[in-house]
Design a protein around this motif. Structure first.
Motif, PDB file in Angstrom:
ATOM      1  N   ARG A  78       0.840  -1.206   0.000  1.00 46.02           N
ATOM      2  CA  ARG A  78       0.000   0.000   0.000  1.00 46.02           C
ATOM      3  C   ARG A  78       0.870   1.249   0.000  1.00 46.02           C
ATOM      4  O   ARG A  78       0.490   2.271  -0.544  1.00 46.02           O
ATOM      5  CB  ARG A  78      -0.926  -0.007   1.193  1.00 46.02           C
ATOM      6  N   THR A  79       2.010   1.175   0.671  1.00 44.19           N
ATOM      7  CA  THR A  79       2.969   2.278   0.676  1.00 44.19           C
ATOM      8  C   THR A  79       4.367   1.694   0.490  1.00 44.19           C
ATOM      9  O   THR A  79       4.594   0.510   0.728  1.00 44.19           O
ATOM     10  CB  THR A  79       2.941   3.066   2.010  1.00 44.19           C
ATOM     11  N   TYR A  80       5.275   2.532   0.058  1.00 50.76           N
ATOM     12  CA  TYR A  80       6.663   2.109  -0.130  1.00 50.76           C
ATOM     13  C   TYR A  80       7.574   2.923   0.781  1.00 50.76           C
ATOM     14  O   TYR A  80       7.315   4.088   1.049  1.00 50.76           O
ATOM     15  CB  TYR A  80       7.085   2.284  -1.594  1.00 50.76           C
ATOM     16  N   ASP A  81       8.623   2.289   1.259  1.00 47.28           N
ATOM     17  CA  ASP A  81       9.649   2.903   2.094  1.00 47.28           C
ATOM     18  C   ASP A  81       9.130   3.371   3.454  1.00 47.28           C
ATOM     19  O   ASP A  81       9.759   4.181   4.119  1.00 47.28           O
ATOM     20  CB  ASP A  81      10.305   4.086   1.367  1.00 47.28           C
ATOM     21  N   ALA A  82       7.986   2.854   3.907  1.00 49.60           N
ATOM     22  CA  ALA A  82       7.415   3.268   5.183  1.00 49.60           C
ATOM     23  C   ALA A  82       7.917   2.426   6.354  1.00 49.60           C
ATOM     24  O   ALA A  82       7.996   2.920   7.471  1.00 49.60           O
ATOM     25  CB  ALA A  82       5.896   3.202   5.124  1.00 49.60           C
ATOM     26  N   LEU A  84      18.316   1.423   7.106  1.00 47.63           N
ATOM     27  CA  LEU A  84      17.855   1.950   5.818  1.00 47.63           C
ATOM     28  C   LEU A  84      16.862   3.099   5.961  1.00 47.63           C
ATOM     29  O   LEU A  84      16.352   3.606   4.966  1.00 47.63           O
ATOM     30  CB  LEU A  84      17.210   0.829   4.996  1.00 47.63           C
ATOM     31  N   ARG A  85      16.578   3.540   7.159  1.00 47.41           N
ATOM     32  CA  ARG A  85      15.547   4.571   7.365  1.00 47.41           C
ATOM     33  C   ARG A  85      15.877   5.903   6.705  1.00 47.41           C
ATOM     34  O   ARG A  85      14.996   6.703   6.451  1.00 47.41           O
ATOM     35  CB  ARG A  85      15.273   4.749   8.851  1.00 47.41           C
ATOM     36  N   GLY A  86      17.124   6.157   6.406  1.00 45.00           N
ATOM     37  CA  GLY A  86      17.505   7.396   5.732  1.00 45.00           C
ATOM     38  C   GLY A  86      17.239   7.386   4.237  1.00 45.00           C
ATOM     39  O   GLY A  86      17.386   8.417   3.575  1.00 45.00           O
ATOM     40  N   ARG A 139      11.068  -5.800   1.133  1.00 51.61           N
ATOM     41  CA  ARG A 139       9.755  -5.787   0.492  1.00 51.61           C
ATOM     42  C   ARG A 139       9.094  -4.436   0.748  1.00 51.61           C
ATOM     43  O   ARG A 139       9.257  -3.833   1.790  1.00 51.61           O
ATOM     44  CB  ARG A 139       8.913  -6.929   1.082  1.00 51.61           C
ATOM     45  N   CYS A 140       8.343  -3.967  -0.185  1.00 56.17           N
ATOM     46  CA  CYS A 140       7.628  -2.685  -0.124  1.00 56.17           C
ATOM     47  C   CYS A 140       8.586  -1.501   0.036  1.00 56.17           C
ATOM     48  O   CYS A 140       8.293  -0.525   0.722  1.00 56.17           O
ATOM     49  CB  CYS A 140       6.571  -2.689   0.974  1.00 56.17           C
ATOM     50  N   SER A 141       9.747  -1.622  -0.583  1.00 49.24           N
ATOM     51  CA  SER A 141      10.676  -0.497  -0.619  1.00 49.24           C
ATOM     52  C   SER A 141      11.044  -0.221  -2.075  1.00 49.24           C
ATOM     53  O   SER A 141      10.850  -1.072  -2.942  1.00 49.24           O
ATOM     54  CB  SER A 141      11.937  -0.794   0.194  1.00 49.24           C
TER      55      SER A 141
END
Length: 130
Positions: A16-20, A26-28, A94-96
């Motif tokens: 549903r969202t990417y990079d959340a 990897l948060r940066g 996944r989802c990134s």
């Protein structure tokens, strides 16, 4: 019929969202920076040959990854030396929007990061410390 139901239940739900929900190191990735470093990503222009090069300074020895937003070939070399052997290669979470991460064991010093065989004319990269 049972096998079809089983296969469908094993298929991951669409993102549903990417990079959340990125792991801590990897948060940066969503943050924009000007240089290749930890804590943020940098978007660089590729040449006509669909490759690019940049430098990174390592201050403390450790395992570092280079994250990339597309498929491509990532090489890391000390100075003008030959490319180092990588310690592992994996897909991004996944989802990134991270497609690939290549890890290297690096000592303090300055390294050249080369990325080739890119699909586009720009690439997003991030240095990741593990």
């Amino acid at each position: 019929m049972f096998l079809t139901a089983l296969a469908l239940s094993l298929t991951p739900a669409p993102c549903r969202t990417y990079d959340a929900a990125l792991p801590p190191q990897l948060r940066g990735w969503p943050r924009a920076g000007r240089t290749l470093d930890t804590g943020h990503a940098v978007t660089l222009n590729a040449g006509r040959d669909h490759s690019l090069a940049t430098t990174v300074r390592i201050r403390k020895a450790g395992t570092f990854g280079v994250a990339l937003d597309q498929s491509g070939w990532i090489d890391v070399a000390r100075g003008r030396g030959k490319p180092l052997r990588f310690s592992s290669e994996a897909h991004g979470p996944r989802c990134s929007t991270i497609q690939k991460i290549v890890r290297y064991r690096l000592q303090p010093g300055t390294y050249r990061v080369s990325v080739s065989r890119l699909k586009g004319t720009r690439a997003r990269l991030m240095l990741v410390r593990y």
